[in-house]
Scaffold this active site. Structure first.
Site, mmCIF file in Angstrom:
data_model
loop_
_atom_site.group_PDB
_atom_site.id
_atom_site.type_symbol
_atom_site.label_atom_id
_atom_site.label_comp_id
_atom_site.label_asym_id
_atom_site.label_seq_id
_atom_site.Cartn_x
_atom_site.Cartn_y
_atom_site.Cartn_z
ATOM 1 N N GLY A 44 86.933 29.561 -13.504
ATOM 2 C CA GLY A 44 87.687 30.388 -14.432
ATOM 3 C C GLY A 44 88.781 29.567 -15.072
ATOM 4 O O GLY A 44 89.101 28.462 -14.605
ATOM 5 N N GLN A 49 96.684 27.737 -18.925
ATOM 6 C CA GLN A 49 96.205 26.434 -18.463
ATOM 7 C C GLN A 49 95.856 25.495 -19.607
ATOM 8 O O GLN A 49 95.684 24.299 -19.386
ATOM 9 C CB GLN A 49 94.994 26.608 -17.537
ATOM 10 N N CYS A 97 92.302 24.819 -7.882
ATOM 11 C CA CYS A 97 92.689 25.214 -9.239
ATOM 12 C C CYS A 97 92.640 23.979 -10.130
ATOM 13 O O CYS A 97 93.103 22.911 -9.729
ATOM 14 C CB CYS A 97 94.100 25.786 -9.209
ATOM 15 N N LEU A 98 92.107 24.136 -11.340
ATOM 16 C CA LEU A 98 92.030 23.006 -12.267
ATOM 17 C C LEU A 98 93.411 22.469 -12.628
ATOM 18 O O LEU A 98 93.539 21.317 -13.030
ATOM 19 C CB LEU A 98 91.293 23.424 -13.546
ATOM 20 N N HIS A 139 92.945 35.289 -8.905
ATOM 21 C CA HIS A 139 93.494 33.952 -9.144
ATOM 22 C C HIS A 139 93.805 33.753 -10.633
ATOM 23 O O HIS A 139 94.886 33.275 -10.995
ATOM 24 C CB HIS A 139 92.482 32.907 -8.640
ATOM 25 N N GLU A 140 92.847 34.141 -11.493
ATOM 26 C CA GLU A 140 93.032 33.919 -12.929
ATOM 27 C C GLU A 140 94.116 34.835 -13.492
ATOM 28 O O GLU A 140 94.917 34.411 -14.335
ATOM 29 C CB GLU A 140 91.711 34.105 -13.678
ATOM 30 N N HIS A 143 97.549 33.503 -13.030
ATOM 31 C CA HIS A 143 97.969 32.503 -14.025
ATOM 32 C C HIS A 143 98.702 33.164 -15.192
ATOM 33 O O HIS A 143 99.676 32.617 -15.719
ATOM 34 C CB HIS A 143 96.766 31.740 -14.577
HETATM 35 NI NI NI Z 1 93.691 28.207 -11.360
#
Ligand code: NI
Length: 186
Positions: A44, A49, A97-98, A139-140, A143
């Site tokens: 995701g 991000q 996480c990216l 999680h998303e 953000h």
């Molecule tokens: Ni993340």
């Protein structure tokens, strides 16, 4: 698009609600987010991000090598999400996480959530999501509120690099989480 990394203030800002009339001009951003998520191998990606502050996220899981135990999620574009737990059940999930390179850690997530959102065409959705898919959504959505999984790690001894997760923790986690996925679905 460049993926912002922990320490970038944009990851700590609250993204703002999208007005439906704005959606036509946001289609290019959404396409770029999808391409960026796929290229990075993420499950995701939230707008913060990539340095944007609209409440938009994208999710997709299809035999993801970063998270091979995650059930598939067809490509989903989520605008203005509202995620609410529908009961008290929690599960411990090891997340990455990216925006947090080479670190994983365990967080508690709600197992069963109601997700209300608009898609990229402005169509309203109201769904129940369960298990790891519910965890990905949480999680998303975090953000979009400037929250990282790091903030939710209760036990800091669960932090590992990706290599050390593979070496020492993956087998036990995958065994537990596979049984969980079989029990609750997605
Ligand atoms: Ni993340």
């Amino acid at each position: 698009m460049r993926i912002r990394q922990v320490g970038d203030p944009v990851l700590r800002e609250r993204a703002r609600e999208v007005v439906v009339d704005e959606l036509p001009e946001l289609q290019g951003l959404i396409d770029d987010m999808i391409a960026t998520m796929r290229e990075a191998g993420g499950a995701g990606l939230a707008a913060n991000q990539v340095g944007d502050l609209h409440r938009i996220l994208v999710a997709e899981v299809d035999h993801n090598p970063r998270y091979p135990y995650k059930p598939p999620i067809p490509l989903t574009v989520i605008v203005n999400p509202v995620i609410e737990p529908i009961d008290d059940e929690l599960v411990e999930i090891n997340e990455g996480c990216l925006s947090v390179p080479n670190l994983r850690g365990s967080v508690m997530r709600h197992v069963n959530v109601r997700a209300r959102y608009l898609d990229r065409d402005g169509v309203a959705h109201d769904e129940i999501r369960r298990g790891l898919t519910a965890g990905t959504f949480q999680h998303e959505c975090d953000h979009l509120d400037g929250v990282l999984f790091l903030d939710r790690v209760v036990d800091p001894t669960t932090f590992t690099t990706w290599d050390q997760f593979e070496r020492f923790h993956r087998a036990a986690f995958v065994e537990r989480i596979t049984a969980f996925v079989e029990r609750v679905g997605s």
